[in-house]
Design a protein around this motif. Structure first.
Motif, short mmCIF file in Angstrom:
data_model
loop_
_atom_site.label_atom_id
_atom_site.label_comp_id
_atom_site.label_asym_id
_atom_site.label_seq_id
_atom_site.Cartn_x
_atom_site.Cartn_y
_atom_site.Cartn_z
N TRP A 10 -0.19 35.82 -13.01
CA TRP A 10 -1.03 36.97 -12.72
C TRP A 10 -1.64 37.49 -14.01
N GLU A 16 -6.51 38.50 -11.27
CA GLU A 16 -6.56 37.17 -10.68
C GLU A 16 -5.25 36.42 -10.90
N GLU A 18 -3.83 32.40 -11.26
CA GLU A 18 -4.13 30.97 -11.39
C GLU A 18 -2.84 30.23 -11.12
N TYR A 78 -7.00 32.29 -7.45
CA TYR A 78 -6.97 33.31 -6.40
C TYR A 78 -7.52 34.59 -7.00
N GLU A 79 -8.29 35.32 -6.23
CA GLU A 79 -8.93 36.55 -6.73
C GLU A 79 -7.95 37.68 -6.97
N GLN A 83 -4.50 37.85 -2.22
CA GLN A 83 -5.09 36.60 -1.75
C GLN A 83 -4.12 35.43 -1.96
N TYR A 84 -3.43 35.42 -3.09
CA TYR A 84 -2.42 34.39 -3.37
C TYR A 84 -1.33 34.43 -2.30
N ASN A 87 -2.98 33.15 1.06
CA ASN A 87 -3.51 31.80 1.16
C ASN A 87 -2.73 30.74 0.36
N GLY A 88 -1.80 31.16 -0.47
CA GLY A 88 -1.08 30.21 -1.32
C GLY A 88 -0.28 29.17 -0.56
N TYR A 91 -2.08 25.76 0.53
CA TYR A 91 -2.37 24.68 -0.40
C TYR A 91 -1.23 23.65 -0.33
#
Length: 128
Positions: A10, A16, A18, A78-79, A83-84, A87-88, A91
């Motif tokens: 974070w 954001e 990554e 991820y924004e 969101q992570y 939606n994480g 993946y």
């Protein structure tokens, strides 16, 4: 079949996240323990989160990268933490999400009844 995980960093300046995908041993006693024991500061937490793909997470990041089946895979951006969290898991069917917040590693499980991050180190002590 592996226990898939995402390892996220974070960025407190932008908000954001990554993340790197890890194919094997994504559970707390596997990837979680390795993160706490070997990647427990901002520099190495960031480094492991920007690799993109790892077959497994070893105590040495160089060894982890060397043994990765896929090389030069992109990281997953991820924004936001929200969101992570949302939606994480999508993946590659990740079962665990890990997040470095600048001070500690946290995790969330796809199968948990509570939808929130918990501190990895604290939960390792409870399980011991």
């Amino acid at each position: 079949m592996g226990t898939h995980a995402m390892i996220g960093y974070w960025n407190k300046n932008t908000g954001e996240v990554e993340a790197t995908y890890c194919h094997y041993d994504g559970y707390v006693e596997g990837v979680g323990r390795t993160l706490v024991e070997y990647y427990n500061n901002d520099v190495v937490a960031n480094a492991v989160s920007v690799v993109g793909y790892l077959s497994s997470l070893e105590p040495s990041l160089a060894d982890s990268i060397q043994s990765a089946v896929h090389k030069n895979e992109p990281t997953v951006p991820y924004e936001s933490v929200e969101q992570y969290m949302k939606n994480g898991y999508d993946y590659c069917g990740a079962e665990y999400l890990y997040l470095w917040d600048g001070e500690a590693w946290f995790y969330a499980s796809r199968y948990a009844t509570e939808v929130r991050f918990k501190e990895v180190e604290m939960n390792l002590r409870i399980a011991a």
